[in-house]
Scaffold this active site. Structure first.
Site, short mmCIF file in Angstrom:
data_model
loop_
_atom_site.label_atom_id
_atom_site.label_comp_id
_atom_site.label_asym_id
_atom_site.label_seq_id
_atom_site.Cartn_x
_atom_site.Cartn_y
_atom_site.Cartn_z
N CYS A 169 0.83 -1.21 0.00
CA CYS A 169 0.00 0.00 0.00
C CYS A 169 0.86 1.26 0.00
O CYS A 169 1.40 1.64 1.04
CB CYS A 169 -0.93 -0.03 1.21
SG CYS A 169 -1.96 1.45 1.36
N CYS A 211 -0.42 4.11 2.13
CA CYS A 211 -0.19 3.90 3.56
C CYS A 211 1.28 4.12 3.92
O CYS A 211 1.60 4.75 4.93
CB CYS A 211 -0.54 2.47 3.97
SG CYS A 211 -2.13 1.91 3.37
N ASP A 212 2.18 3.58 3.12
CA ASP A 212 3.58 3.48 3.55
C ASP A 212 4.56 4.32 2.73
O ASP A 212 5.73 4.41 3.09
CB ASP A 212 4.03 2.01 3.50
CG ASP A 212 3.24 1.16 4.51
OD1 ASP A 212 2.79 1.72 5.53
OD2 ASP A 212 3.06 -0.05 4.26
C1 FAD Z 1 0.14 -4.09 5.36
C2 FAD Z 1 -0.97 -3.05 5.33
C3 FAD Z 1 -0.72 -1.78 5.79
C4 FAD Z 1 -1.75 -0.83 5.77
N1 FAD Z 1 -1.49 0.40 6.27
C5 FAD Z 1 -2.49 1.31 6.30
C6 FAD Z 1 -2.26 2.61 6.84
O1 FAD Z 1 -1.16 2.93 7.28
N2 FAD Z 1 -3.30 3.47 6.86
C7 FAD Z 1 -4.54 3.16 6.36
O2 FAD Z 1 -5.46 3.96 6.44
N3 FAD Z 1 -4.78 1.94 5.83
C8 FAD Z 1 -3.78 1.03 5.78
N4 FAD Z 1 -4.01 -0.20 5.23
C9 FAD Z 1 -5.33 -0.46 4.63
C10 FAD Z 1 -6.34 -0.76 5.75
O3 FAD Z 1 -5.82 -1.73 6.60
C11 FAD Z 1 -7.66 -1.21 5.17
O4 FAD Z 1 -8.14 -0.24 4.25
C12 FAD Z 1 -8.70 -1.41 6.26
O5 FAD Z 1 -8.23 -2.33 7.21
C13 FAD Z 1 -10.02 -1.91 5.69
O6 FAD Z 1 -10.87 -2.11 6.76
P1 FAD Z 1 -12.15 -3.06 6.66
O7 FAD Z 1 -12.81 -2.94 7.98
O8 FAD Z 1 -12.90 -2.75 5.45
O9 FAD Z 1 -11.58 -4.54 6.45
P2 FAD Z 1 -10.38 -5.38 7.01
O10 FAD Z 1 -9.43 -4.61 7.81
O11 FAD Z 1 -9.88 -6.12 5.82
O12 FAD Z 1 -11.11 -6.41 7.99
C14 FAD Z 1 -11.92 -7.44 7.50
C15 FAD Z 1 -12.47 -8.21 8.67
O13 FAD Z 1 -13.43 -9.14 8.19
C16 FAD Z 1 -13.28 -10.35 8.87
N5 FAD Z 1 -13.89 -11.41 8.07
C17 FAD Z 1 -13.62 -11.78 6.80
N6 FAD Z 1 -14.38 -12.82 6.44
C18 FAD Z 1 -15.17 -13.10 7.51
C19 FAD Z 1 -16.16 -14.08 7.77
N7 FAD Z 1 -16.52 -14.99 6.87
N8 FAD Z 1 -16.75 -14.10 9.00
C20 FAD Z 1 -16.42 -13.17 9.93
N9 FAD Z 1 -15.49 -12.23 9.73
C21 FAD Z 1 -14.86 -12.20 8.55
C22 FAD Z 1 -11.78 -10.47 9.10
O14 FAD Z 1 -11.49 -11.36 10.17
C23 FAD Z 1 -11.45 -9.03 9.43
O15 FAD Z 1 -11.65 -8.82 10.82
C24 FAD Z 1 -3.02 -1.17 5.25
C25 FAD Z 1 -3.26 -2.46 4.76
C26 FAD Z 1 -2.25 -3.39 4.81
C27 FAD Z 1 -2.52 -4.79 4.29
#
Ligand code: FAD
Length: 325
Positions: free
Chosen positions: A137, A140-141
């Protein structure tokens, strides 16, 4: 096997799920969050987070997610250590979901926050050096590589956009692609190929990420896809940009999604086509993919869910009032 009932069932515990839970709990909807296999979501696999509002100094991703979880619990969310394995969206609302534990969850509204996972190359050093030079990302980084030498791996729109974005921080960006032409849109290709800070390495695949003495990424080991020749490229940061996979397998055939599997919502809202079913965060967003945008969408889903429930209650209450008159 138990049955858990709630006014708002939230699947997923990333920033979208926890934010939806905070709003729902404060609206007295007694939400349940089913956390899934990655409690806390994607931010639990990163280290420094510098762009989530509210913190002057860099915070750690896992810590930030623990805080969000604690806040959601503090206001009354029930957290479940379970993963949803099937959903029944045909006969709702209320909607039913079955957990891996065998437990049944019934929600008058459903908020889907299952997120997305970055696709990785799956080569040695990639996971070990995550947060130590290897990232998926640039938004992000990228900031951590100010004035440093970086590489982007991929050939689609995401890779080109990441490379262009990185020129805000670095004067030396190399795009590495396994073919001799890009898949990205023509307009993006033109911008990339003309950019003075970006160079391209064609017909190369990354075989390994290798660390220096300090334990951080030092160079990439590349292989030429035409000649088979090996070479190395010294970089401070490498961004794998070969796409993301939304976690929407559960909803195939049940909810509309685009060709890449992102859930369709009414533009500008978290509303799916089904009444009382909402989608928030990366599961529906292939553009921004940030913690703050996911949290914002989680908030919107909870507020829309609350309004949906109020409308339903009003609709069921009205005939009684008329009869009483
Ligand atoms: C390495 C890395 C670094 C990042 N750094 C940043 C940063 O510095 N700043 C920033 O803003 N963003 C950053 N991001 C992006 C950010 O993490 C995501 O945009 C954000 O986490 C998305 O949030 P979300 O709640 O949509 O989903 P996610 O964080 O993807 O969470 C999905 C959730 O769904 C759950 N889930 C999936 N399937 C099921 C199921 N069948 N039953 C129950 N639960 C389920 C998982 O367990 C998880 O808890 C980074 C991403 C990565 C990979």
């Amino acid at each position: 096997m138990a049955t858990h009932r709630t006014k708002m069932l939230i699947i997923g515990s990333g920033p979208a799920g926890y934010s939806a839970a905070i709003y729902a709990a404060r609206a007295m909807l007694e939400p349940i969050v089913v956390q899934g296999l990655q409690p806390g979501g994607q931010l639990t696999i990163t280290t420094d987070v510098e762009n989530y509002p509210g913190f002057r100094d860099v915070v750690q991703g896992p810590w930030l997610m623990e805080e969000m979880k604690a806040q959601a619990e503090h206001v009354g969310t029930r957290m479940m250590w379970d993963t949803i394995v099937s959903v029944d969206l045909e006969n709702g609302p209320p909607y039913k979901a079955i957990g891996d534990s065998g437990d049944e969850y019934i929600g008058d509204t459903l908020v889907i926050c299952t997120g997305a996972q970055a696709k990785w190359l799956g080569v040695p050093g990639e996971q070990e050096l995550g947060g130590k030079g290897v990232s998926a990302c640039a938004t992000c980084d990228g900031f951590f590589y100010r004035g440093k030498k970086v590489a982007v791996i991929g050939g689609g729109n995401t890779a080109v956009e990441e490379a262009l974005y990185l020129t805000n921080h670095s004067d030396n960006v190399t795009l590495i692609h396994r073919r001799d032409e890009l898949r990205a849109e023509k307009i993006l290709q033109d911008r990339l190929l003309k950019h003075p800070k970006i160079s391209t390495l064609w017909n190369k695949t990354v075989k390994r990420f290798e660390a220096g003495e300090d334990g951080a990424l030092h160079h990439l080991v590349l292989e030429d896809t035409v000649t088979g020749e090996s070479s190395t490229l010294e970089v401070d940061g490498a961004f794998v940009a070969i796409g993301h996979a939304p976690a929407t397998e559960l909803f195939k055939g049940k909810l509309a999604m685009d060709d890449s599997g992102y859930l369709d919502v009414e533009p500008g809202t978290p509303k799916t086509a089904l009444p009382g079913v909402f989608a928030a965060g990366d599961v529906t967003d292939h553009v921004y993919r940030q913690a703050v945008t996911a949290a914002g969408m989680g908030c919107m889903a909870a507020l829309d869910g609350e309004r949906f429930l109020a409308t339903m209650e009003q609709a069921t209450a009205e005939p009684e009032t008329e009869a009483a008159e």
